[in-house]
Design a protein around this motif. Structure first.
Motif, mmCIF file in Angstrom:
data_model
loop_
_atom_site.group_PDB
_atom_site.id
_atom_site.type_symbol
_atom_site.label_atom_id
_atom_site.label_comp_id
_atom_site.label_asym_id
_atom_site.label_seq_id
_atom_site.Cartn_x
_atom_site.Cartn_y
_atom_site.Cartn_z
ATOM 1 N N LEU A 39 103.646 25.183 67.158
ATOM 2 C CA LEU A 39 104.476 26.287 66.674
ATOM 3 C C LEU A 39 104.223 26.520 65.180
ATOM 4 O O LEU A 39 104.006 27.653 64.749
ATOM 5 C CB LEU A 39 105.955 25.983 66.923
ATOM 6 C CG LEU A 39 106.961 27.033 66.466
ATOM 7 C CD1 LEU A 39 106.733 28.349 67.197
ATOM 8 C CD2 LEU A 39 108.376 26.545 66.706
ATOM 9 N N GLU A 40 104.215 25.442 64.399
ATOM 10 C CA GLU A 40 103.998 25.573 62.963
ATOM 11 C C GLU A 40 102.608 26.109 62.625
ATOM 12 O O GLU A 40 102.444 26.831 61.650
ATOM 13 C CB GLU A 40 104.199 24.217 62.265
ATOM 14 C CG GLU A 40 105.640 23.811 62.144
ATOM 15 C CD GLU A 40 105.851 22.554 61.322
ATOM 16 O OE1 GLU A 40 107.023 22.201 61.102
ATOM 17 O OE2 GLU A 40 104.860 21.931 60.890
ATOM 18 N N SER A 41 101.616 25.771 63.432
ATOM 19 C CA SER A 41 100.241 26.213 63.155
ATOM 20 C C SER A 41 99.930 27.582 63.754
ATOM 21 O O SER A 41 98.830 28.103 63.566
ATOM 22 C CB SER A 41 99.245 25.177 63.677
ATOM 23 O OG SER A 41 99.314 25.113 65.089
ATOM 24 N N GLY A 42 100.895 28.154 64.492
ATOM 25 C CA GLY A 42 100.688 29.477 65.072
ATOM 26 C C GLY A 42 99.970 29.453 66.414
ATOM 27 O O GLY A 42 99.623 30.498 66.954
ATOM 28 N N LYS A 43 99.762 28.274 66.975
ATOM 29 C CA LYS A 43 99.075 28.152 68.261
ATOM 30 C C LYS A 43 100.030 28.267 69.442
ATOM 31 O O LYS A 43 99.594 28.308 70.577
ATOM 32 C CB LYS A 43 98.307 26.827 68.334
ATOM 33 C CG LYS A 43 97.170 26.769 67.333
ATOM 34 C CD LYS A 43 96.474 25.450 67.349
ATOM 35 C CE LYS A 43 95.378 25.447 66.290
ATOM 36 N NZ LYS A 43 94.968 24.117 65.951
ATOM 37 N N ARG A 44 101.313 28.305 69.150
ATOM 38 C CA ARG A 44 102.317 28.512 70.192
ATOM 39 C C ARG A 44 103.252 29.608 69.726
ATOM 40 O O ARG A 44 103.678 29.643 68.568
ATOM 41 C CB ARG A 44 103.112 27.232 70.440
ATOM 42 C CG ARG A 44 104.187 27.487 71.480
ATOM 43 C CD ARG A 44 105.035 26.294 71.770
ATOM 44 N NE ARG A 44 106.106 26.725 72.633
ATOM 45 C CZ ARG A 44 106.397 26.149 73.781
ATOM 46 N NH1 ARG A 44 105.714 25.127 74.196
ATOM 47 N NH2 ARG A 44 107.397 26.605 74.510
ATOM 48 N N GLN A 45 103.590 30.500 70.641
ATOM 49 C CA GLN A 45 104.490 31.599 70.320
ATOM 50 C C GLN A 45 105.928 31.083 70.240
ATOM 51 O O GLN A 45 106.355 30.259 71.044
ATOM 52 C CB GLN A 45 104.392 32.700 71.375
ATOM 53 C CG GLN A 45 105.206 33.916 70.985
ATOM 54 C CD GLN A 45 104.697 35.162 71.658
ATOM 55 O OE1 GLN A 45 103.666 35.165 72.280
ATOM 56 N NE2 GLN A 45 105.454 36.221 71.518
#
Length: 184
Positions: A39-45
């Motif tokens: 989530l923090e790295s933008g790989k999970r919505q």
């Protein structure tokens, strides 16, 4: 950058500001460390179901993660004049923690001690503040600060015949109790 793309980095920033590791926040919010990392790295919505426990543990609002970067950070709320007090809001409307610059007038009767949920922090800018806290009767001078659980009966007023200016930070019901006149 689109607002939703900022959720992860802002979440990471809020976590780091508290000195927490990924595992610390994941454990507190009861989510997996790998989910939080993605989530923090933008790989999970981001989803509401995921963000609610994370923001609750961080003490922030979901709105704080979605604010546009170019929003005007200035607080533009009117000064409140009530019962001789001058109350200048220092935080945006709806903040979880509210800050105020409060001027307590000189003289007047000792207010009735109040009790409510929350915590309060005060810093004396000028003058002297009388703080009645439970069985204690304290006077704080310029540059002194106090912090207390507002479930302890408390009252504040100017001491020494001069007005006092303080920066007050309330978490919980303190802003409603200390900045609004109550009937009765």
């Amino acid at each position: 950058m689109h607002d939703l793309e900022q959720v992860g980095p802002r979440l990471r920033s809020a976590r780091r500001a508290r000195g927490w590791t990924l595992d610390d926040l994941a454990s507190r919010a009861q989510v997996s460390s790998s989910t939080l990392s993605r989530l923090e790295s933008g790989k999970r919505q981001a989803s509401l179901e995921l963000l609610l426990p994370l923001t609750r543990e961080l003490g922030i609002r979901i709105d704080d993660l979605l604010q546009p970067e170019d929003r005007d950070p200035r607080v533009r709320r009117p000064v409140i004049h009530r019962d001789g007090h001058v109350i200048a809001p220092l935080a945006p409307e709806g903040s979880a923690t509210n800050a105020f610059k409060i001027t307590y007038p000189a003289g007047g009767p000792v207010p009735e001690p109040r009790v409510h949920d929350g915590f309060a922090w005060f810093y004396v800018l000028s003058g002297r503040l009388r703080l009645i806290l439970g069985d204690q009767d304290l006077v704080l001078g310029r540059g002194e600060a106090a912090e207390f659980d507002t479930r302890t009966p408390h009252a504040m007023m100017a001491a020494g015949g001069q007005p006092v200016q303080v920066i007050s930070i309330f978490h919980g019901d303190g802003d409603r109790i200390h900045t609004h006149t109550e009937a009765g």
